[in-house]
Structure formats: structure tokens, C-alpha cells
Design an enzyme around this catalytic site. Structure first.
Site, PDB file in Angstrom:
ATOM      1  N   CYS A 246       1.201  -9.407  14.016  1.00 38.42           N
ATOM      2  CA  CYS A 246       0.912  -9.615  15.432  1.00 38.42           C
ATOM      3  C   CYS A 246       0.008 -10.824  15.666  1.00 38.42           C
ATOM      4  CB  CYS A 246       0.285  -8.371  16.041  1.00 38.42           C
ATOM      5  SG  CYS A 246       1.428  -6.977  16.142  1.00 38.42           S
TER       6      CYS A 246
ATOM      7  N   ARG B 215       0.829  -1.199   0.000  1.00 36.95           N
ATOM      8  CA  ARG B 215       0.000   0.000   0.000  1.00 36.95           C
ATOM      9  C   ARG B 215       0.867   1.254   0.000  1.00 36.95           C
ATOM     10  NH1 ARG B 215      -2.502   0.330   4.701  1.00 36.95           N
ATOM     11  NH2 ARG B 215      -2.289  -1.801   5.421  1.00 36.95           N
TER      12      ARG B 215
END
Ligand code: SPV
Ligand code: MN
Length: 630
Positions: free
Chosen positions: A277, A86
Site C-alpha cells: 500500500c 512469515r
């Protein structure tokens, strides 16, 4: 109709008929205006029919945006070497002058200036190319969650990807009532001029401009799906603004069911984790069921907190997907079924290869760099890996055996009972902690989320970056107001889910991770039990933590592991100074991001800091589990 002649000229009679059958002037205006402006050679209108969808797949191959692999239902696509993730810098909100001050921290551009710039870039950008118009739905079609969307693009890879990732909704558009006919999101995309590898040439003119007031996103000169696909992160930003105005929520969350066979029950959880995560691995914990892996909408339905997966497929990171760590996904990537691999290597055997695949890989082939061989260097002198670290697979979710098909299809969504916020730090946050109530959860778990970059040296302390709700890249109105809306939404339902924090990355004194990768299953099942009133818990200044006597049997049962009381005490120690520092970082970050964050939020954090300071005076800096009294 203003554009009738133009559209008739660029479309087959069949496509024109499909478009006019919608009897929707707003659709005609949108398609007409951008046909005039971007000037494609032709436009195909895609309905929900299998033959139309097949035409899209065929075009992606014919135009060289994709290639088939050895397993003929699989294809591969590459984005430009400089278009592999992105583009945060050039993704901006178009904001009117009067709102500019409050949106400054969110990468905005002044409306008139930004609009002129993007329209200038878009002028004639599709010249000579065939374009396609597609109809999709965010969430299940014809449901209270549905947001109808139109994608207009000259990339057939984008069109193909969206058919895997979203539900086709031409028939939904056909059934729209007059009052609903303006209520759709609009996405206009062009890959721009292409080079000899069919990759975007003018990356310097890559721009993604979002107009959340008029529900339109302009994406120009890009191909990487996170930049090009309107329905994914662009629609998400529009939905976040819309939900903020309307009083529901759009979150960067998975939806899954924890399965308790013994008790014969299924408990739905949503979870937000910053990248790296543990989000996908939590959604895919063996033995549980997945509903979605990336984006969820929450609505209050008759007082119930209900969620849908917005998507129909996964655009998953392929790095480290291998037979041992991700058996379900890996198996699916090895089958002859529709999968688009992006930015991986195709070997001389016609098979895809990527980082962390854990197989013998070829020494040459073609990848996002072009012709590749081991040791080859790019223009900057960096050695090019076999595949990009952000290489992806695009695949329908219902290929997975662990899908919760009923939950996935439910028009009214699933009733959520637990929300997980998982960050990454080596020394502060315990593996699982329950919040006393919804508001505490938002302010102490969601807002304080952080991820930590890991240094190559074991045990070295990483840099912590704030990641409130793991949603910062997509929050499209001021953060303080977004936080208040989160609080209000949960307080407005009959029984709000319990909120838990997770941290899978606590390290011991020697710098090693303290638990195996699958320990997340134990934390999840403790949370599941708490939701059903099954375990007692110890208080801490920030919530409630498990007792050793409940965790040890869960480790035995789910992982057949012995969990030592010593490890438990270390993992679940409350570290006062570390927590005060974390809250101070959160406060500073919110101040920086949104000067208008309501004072009540800062007041709450100040009170939490005072409480922890008091605890530190009474019990010392490190408080063992079970010692603190609320
Ligand atoms: C993410 O980065 O959060 C993704 C991939 O899910 S992208 O589509 O690039 O946003
Ligand atoms: Mn995501």
C-alpha cells in the site's frame, strides 16, 4: 551457578569470560537452560567488537548459510522453498487458560500444551551445531526507548542479519543496574536439521511460539528472517504487549521527515500502511528524509509525542526495485558494501537478479529453488520465477543518502507532528484527509484501514481485507483494548500529531489509477502545510480535505504536473454509501476479533454512520468537495 560446568564445557574461556562479565544471573539461566535443552556443540558469545561481528560474518560463509557475490562485500542466502514468508498459521501466542477466550482470535495455543510441544521440538535441536549468543537493543542503546534483547541461535545468517538490522548492545548489558537485569527480551531460535543446501528440512515442525508474559519467543525449524529473527516481528509482538501494560505504543510504522526547504523546516511523520500500500515508497519519497521504514516506538516524553526507529537497517522487499522507480535503494544494491540478498538468483556472472529489476536477466543460475533455468517447474508443476516475490535485501539504513542521521541517532527520538494511515481501495477513500482530532483519527482512519487485492483485469473490484493500524499480524492482546490504548496515548500528550489518511490507489471510471506514483509527495506536503496552519480545508463527514487552489500549485511545484480541477473533483468526492459500507465492515470485523471491544467504540462508529446517512439525505450519495457543511 547451576549451569557453570556445562557452559564452561561448551564455550571457549574467552566466551565464558564475556558472559560472566555481565554479572547477570538471568542471562546465565537463559543461556544455560537452553544449552542444556537444545544441546549445541559449542557457543560463541558475541560482544560489540568489530572482530566478534566479523567472526559472525565469516561463520555464515564458512558454514554455507551465505555465499559471496561478485562484489565481495555482498552475500546471498536462500531459505527453504517452503520457507519464503512469515508462517502465520504456526506463529502462536502461548496463553494461559484463564485468558484463552479473549485471545482466541489472535491465533493462540493453550500455554501448557504449546509449551510442551515447542520444548519437545527444541529438545536436542542444535545437536552437533555451533551456536551463538548475541546482545542487541530495540531502539537506540542507553535511551528511554531501549529494550535490551538476547538472541540465542544456531543460524549465523540470523546472527549476521541482526548485526545489520539492530544495534549491538553488549556494552548496554554490561552497564545494566541490578534492578534492570531481568528486563530483557529472550529469543531462542534453531534452523533445525539442514538439508544438502543448508536449508531447514523439517518444515512440518516449524513453530514460532510467543510468551508475552515472560518475554520469550521460541522459533524452531525456520530460516526466513520474518520467522527466525527474534529482534524483528517477534520482539515487536512482545513490545506491543509490554507497551500496552506500560502505556506507550509500538507501531508497524515508518518514521520520516518531510523537508520544506522554502520555509526551512522539517516535520516528522510516522506512517502505517498494509503491505503493498505504499509504505516504503512513502518513507523514501525523493527530497524527504528517512529515519526508519518498519517499526516505531512512541513515548510520551515530558508531554511530547516522540518516536524512534526500533531498527538499524532495512529488510526490504526487492521485487520491483530498479534504477527508475527506486534509484536510491537500487544504487546501494549495486555497490560493493555489506548487503545480504535473500531468495534472489545468482547468475553465472556472480551478480544477483530479481523480479522487476528491469535489466537483461540470465536464463539460468541458482535461486531459492536450487539450480534454476528459465521454464523450470516445481513439484506442483508451477513455473519457478527468477526470484521469489518476497525476496529481500538486508542493508544498514545509514547507507542511504536520504537518511536523517540526527533523527536516526537521537536517544530521545524525534517529535512527531503527523501520523499517516494509508490503505488501498479503488473507490472509497480520498487520497488525503485530515482527522478533526486524535481520537477521530484512530477510530476513523486507523481502525478502518483496508487493503484491496487487485484483480488482473483492470478496473475489476478487488476483495477488501481489514487491516486496523496495519498492525493486525502483530497485535498481541485484544484489539479493542489495543485501540483504546492508542486513543489514550495520543490524548495524554500536550499536542498530539494530526492524523491523516492516504489512499494512493483510487481509480477513475476507466479503471486506471488517477495520479502518478509520485503524487504522494503532494499529499504529504499538503499535510505538512496543514500542520503548520497554512491551508484552509473543506469539511467532509469524516474529516477535512484539501482545496483545489492549494493542490494545483503543489503539483506544479513538486512534480511539475498540471492537476486538473476535474480530476480533483473526482478524487475528492465524498462517497456516502461506500463509507457506510466501510464502517459496517469495520464494526463486523472488530466484533469478530474481540467480543469485548468497548461499547464506546461501536457507539462512535454508529454515530459516524448516522452522520453520513444524514449527509446523504441532504446532499445525495456523492458529495463534491466544498459542498458539505459541518
Ligand atoms: C512485514 O511483513 O511486515 C515485514 C517483513 O516487514 S517480515 O520480517 O517478514 O515481517
Ligand atoms: Mn513490516
Amino acid at each position: 551457578m547451576k549451569y557453570e560446568e556445562l557452559l564452561k564445557q561448551r564455550m571457549s574461556g574467552e566466551s565464558y569470560r564475556k558472559l560472566t562479565a555481565l554479572d547477570n544471573g538471568k542471562v546465565m539461566d537463559f543461556i544455560g537452560a537452553f544449552t542444556e535443552h537444545c544441546d549445541p556443540a559449542s557457543i560463541f558469545v558475541c560482544t560489540d567488537s568489530e572482530s566478534d561481528i566479523q567472526y559472525v560474518r565469516d561463520q555464515a560463509l564458512k558454514l554455507g548459510e551465505e555465499m559471496t557475490l561478485k562484489l565481495p562485500k555482498q552475500t546471498i542466502h536462500w531459505d527453504s522453498y517452503g520457507d519464503q514468508a512469515r508462517d502465520k498459521v504456526n506463529t502462536r501466542y502461548l496463553v494461559k487458560k484463564e485468558n484463552f477466550e479473549s485471545m482466541k482470535a489472535l491465533n493462540s495455543v493453550e500455554y501448557e500444551q504449546g509449551y510442551a510441544e515447542i520444548m519437545d521440538i527444541a529438545k536436542g535441536i542444535m545437536k552437533g551445531k555451533p551456536a551463538v549468543v548475541l546482545f542487541f537493543s530495540e531502539g537506540p542503546t542507553e535511551s528511554p526507548f531501549t529494550i535490551p534483547c538476547i538472541q540465542f541461535t544456531d543460524s549465523w545468517y540470523v546472527a549476521h542479519s541482526e548485526h545489520i538490522l539492530y544495534r549491538s548492545a553488549y556494552s548496554h548489558f554490561l552497564k545494566m543496574k541490578d534492578s534492570e537485569k531481568d528486563g530483557f527480551f529472550r529469543f531462542i531460535h534453531s534452523a533445525g536439521e539442514l538439508d544438502e543446501n543448508n536449508n531447514t528440512k523439517n518444515l512440518g515442525k516449524r513453530r514460532i511460539y510467543m510468551d508475552t508474559q515472560h518475554n520469550i519467543v521460541y522459533s524452531m525449524n525456520d530460516q526466513y528472517a520474518g520467522n527466525s529473527i527474534g529482534l524483528k516481528k517477534h520482539a515487536m509482538r512482545l513490545a506491543i504487549s509490554k507497551s500496552g501494560r506500560e502505556g506507550w505504543l509500538c507501531e508497524h510504522m515508518f518514521v520520516m521527515a518531510a523537508v520544506n526547504k522554502e520555509k526551512d523546516r522539517k516535520t516528522y511523520f510516522c506512517g502505517a500502511y498494509p503491505s503493498a500500500c505504499g509504505k516504503t515508497s512513502t518513507a523514501m519519497i525523493p527530497g524527504e528524509q528517512i529515519v526508519g521504514d518498519d517499526i516505531a516506538y512512541f513515548r510520551n516524553t515530558g508531554g511530547e509525542f516522540r518516536a524512534v526507529n526500533v531498527e538499524n537497517g532495512m529488510f526490504g522487499i526487492i521485487k520491483d526495485v530498479n534504477a527508475k522507480d527506486d534509484p536510491v535503494i537500487f544504487e546501494n544494491l549495486m555497490k560493493n558494501q555489506e548487503v545480504i540478498f535473500s531468495n534472489v538468483l545468482i547468475g553465472p556472472d556472480g551478480m544477483p537478479y530479481w523480479l522487476g529489476m528491469e535489466v537483461d536477466a540470465p536464463k539460468k543460475g541458482r535461486n531459492h529453488f536450487g539450480a534454476w533455468h528459465e521454464g523450470v517447474k516445481d513439484a506442483k508443476g508451477n513455473e519457478v520465477d527468477i526470484a521469489h516475490g518476497n525476496a529481500r535485501y538486508t542493508m544498514r539504513l545509514d547507507y542511504l543518502d536520504n537518511i536523517d542521521q540526527k533523527g536516526f541517532e537521537a536517544k530521545n527520538g524525534v517529535k512527531v507532528e503527523g501520523v499517516l494511515y494509508g490503505g488501498r481501495d479503488s473507490d472509497t477513500t480520498v487520497p488525503v484527509e485530515e482527522s478533526p482530532d486524535w481520537k477521530d483519527g484512530i477510530l476513523l482512519k486507523a481502525c478502518t484501514l483496508e487493503s484491496e487485492t487487485t484483480s488482473a483485469t483492470l478496473g475489476a473490484e478487488g476483495v477488501r481485507s481489514p487491516s486496523p493500524m496495519a498492525n493486525l499480524d502483530f497485535v498481541s492482546y485484544p484489539l479493542g483494548r489495543y485501540t483504546m490504548n492508542n486513543i489514550k496515548f495520543g490524548e495524554g500528550v500536550k499536542d498530539a500529531p494530526k492524523i491523516f489518511s492516504n489512499n494512493y490507489f483510487m481509480r477513475g471510471k476507466d479503471g486506471h489509477f488517477m495520479t502518478s506514483k509520485l503524487a504522494k509527495k503532494v499529499w504529504l506536503h499538503w499535510a505538512e502545510g496543514r500542520i503548520h496552519g497554512e491551508y484552509d480545508a473543506y469539511d467532509t463527514p469524516t474529516g477535512k480535505i484539501p482545496r483545489y487552489t492549494d493542490l494545483a500549485p503543489l503539483f506544479k511545484k513538486h512534480l511539475n504536473e498540471d492537476f486538473s480541477e476535474k480530476d480533483y473533483a473526482y478524487l475528492f468526492t465524498f462517497r456516502c454509501t461506500k463509507w457506510i459500507e466501510k464502517l459496517e465492515r469495520t464494526k463486523a470485523f472488530f466484533k469478530k476479533m474481540d467480543a469485548d471491544t468497548p461499547q464506546e467504540i461501536f457507539g462512535y462508529w454508529d454515530a459516524a454512520i448516522a452522520k453520513i446517512t444524514g449527509a446523504r439525505e441532504k446532499y445525495g450519495d456523492e458529495i463534491l468537495p466544498g459542498v458539505y457543511e459541518a
